[in-house]
Design an enzyme around this catalytic site. Structure first.
Site, PDB file in Angstrom:
ATOM      1  N   GLU A 269      52.549   8.592   3.189  1.00  0.00           N
ATOM      2  CA  GLU A 269      53.109   9.284   4.351  1.00  0.00           C
ATOM      3  C   GLU A 269      54.407   8.608   4.789  1.00  0.00           C
ATOM      4  OE1 GLU A 269      51.767  10.444   8.947  1.00  0.00           O
ATOM      5  OE2 GLU A 269      50.558   9.032   7.780  1.00  0.00           O
TER       6      GLU A 269
ATOM      7  N   LYS B 142      54.292  18.085   9.070  1.00  0.00           N
ATOM      8  CA  LYS B 142      53.036  17.811   9.766  1.00  0.00           C
ATOM      9  C   LYS B 142      52.900  18.708  10.991  1.00  0.00           C
ATOM     10  CE  LYS B 142      50.261  13.783  11.117  1.00  0.00           C
ATOM     11  NZ  LYS B 142      50.292  12.319  11.311  1.00  0.00           N
TER      12      LYS B 142
ATOM     13  N   CYS C 106      47.830  12.797   6.671  1.00  0.00           N
ATOM     14  CA  CYS C 106      47.052  11.931   7.550  1.00  0.00           C
ATOM     15  C   CYS C 106      46.005  12.725   8.337  1.00  0.00           C
ATOM     16  CB  CYS C 106      47.987  11.137   8.455  1.00  0.00           C
ATOM     17  SG  CYS C 106      47.269   9.593   9.089  1.00  0.00           S
TER      18      CYS C 106
END
Length: 313
Positions: free
Chosen positions: A43, A133, A167
């Site tokens: 990430e 994200k 994540c």
């Protein structure tokens, strides 16, 4: 179909895009020379996850936080202006699929907003998908904007059908299902999380989705923080593991196949058979025979959400 995969969790040069890109290219070349056909990075790898946000004091450290954010913005990746060209060229040169996490700057509209982004680059060097994200976690909201669902896609690659969530997006059941319902073979979860709880989640997803799961954080030691990092010694200890990495590969229907690579600034390699994903879904196919679309229904708006539309366009 047997595929050799590599998960690179070597530390970046935090807040230095040029140096971190060079490190990524070196890891990519190393993995390719060892026969990898798919190479995965963590990430926000370019130019590093903003781990300082979990250490700054709200309000009291605002000036330092603003300084660090400015440096991050100045070293973020502008995809539209060719910021990933060298990575794409290396993917084509080595004939490998690359999954890369990055801090992306929106140069088209605001010019300043950052996004936590993951891209899938094909073995021909073309960007197959860009996913931002959807919901930054806790203090991450002071760093990144929220993405839309335009990148919530599973894409065909020479190594199988790949989908990514970043994540804690992996804790969003509907986001997971949106990928499961696109005939996914390999679920990739670039992350900053690690440890037993995260591994348990990866096992759950592999079982739930009937797919291979590849995940890693960045293996980052205190001594890896650059000497010129602002207030370095106040925020980090040279002897600590800021993050242990814990690169892992989980089999379809659960069970660790390789890893975790704990406190190791290296690359995790493994051979996987993509067909195992499809075979595992005989008993449990949540987007197929084990689903109930007559009862449950999910609509996903994958249109892009620009802040403005000019009528002369």
């Amino acid at each position: 179909m047997t595929t050799k995969v590599a998960i690179a969790q070597k530390p970046p040069v935090l807040l230095n895009l040029e140096a971190t890109t060079q490190r990524a290219l070196e890891s990519l070349e190393e993995a390719a020379s060892n026969g990898a056909q798919l190479v995965v990075f963590p990430e926000a790898y370019l130019p590093g996850y903003p781990t300082w946000i979990w250490r700054l004091r709200p309000g009291g450290d605002m000036a330092l936080g603003n300084l660090l954010h400015t440096k991050l913005r100045q070293n973020a990746v502008d995809i539209g202006q060719g910021g990933l060209d060298r990575i794409c060229e290396a993917a084509a040169k080595h004939n490998v699929v690359v999954v890369m996490g990055l801090n992306e700057v929106d140069s088209k509209y605001s010019g300043t907003t950052l996004f936590n982004t993951v891209v899938v680059i094909g073995s021909d060097g073309k960007i197959l998908n860009r996913h931002r994200k959807l919901m930054p976690t806790n203090p991450e909201r002071m760093v990144w904007g929220m993405g839309d669902a335009s990148g919530l896609r599973v894409v065909d690659t020479p190594v199988g059908r790949i989908g990514c969530l970043i994540c804690w997006e992996s804790y969003m059941p509907l986001a997971r299902f949106a990928l499961f319902a696109q005939d996914i073979d390999i679920y990739i979860a670039p992350t900053w999380d690690s440890g037993e709880m995260w591994l348990a989640s990866m096992n759950h997803i592999a079982r739930e989705g009937g797919c291979w799961v590849l995940s890693t954080a960045t293996a980052l030691h205190g001594s890896d923080i650059p000497e010129d990092f602002p207030e370095r010694d106040a925020l980090f200890n040279d002897n600590e593991w800021v993050n242990p990495g814990d690169a892992v590969i989980v089999k379809p229907f659960g069970g660790v196949h390789s890893g975790p690579l704990h406190q190791d600034k290296g690359i995790l390699y493994a051979d996987i058979n993509v067909e195992d994903a499809r075979s595992s879904r005989k008993a449990l196919d949540v987007a197929g025979h084990y689903g109930r679309p007559d009862i449950f229904h999910l609509d996903v708006d994958r249109s892009s959400k620009p802040p403005i539309r000019f009528v002369d366009e």
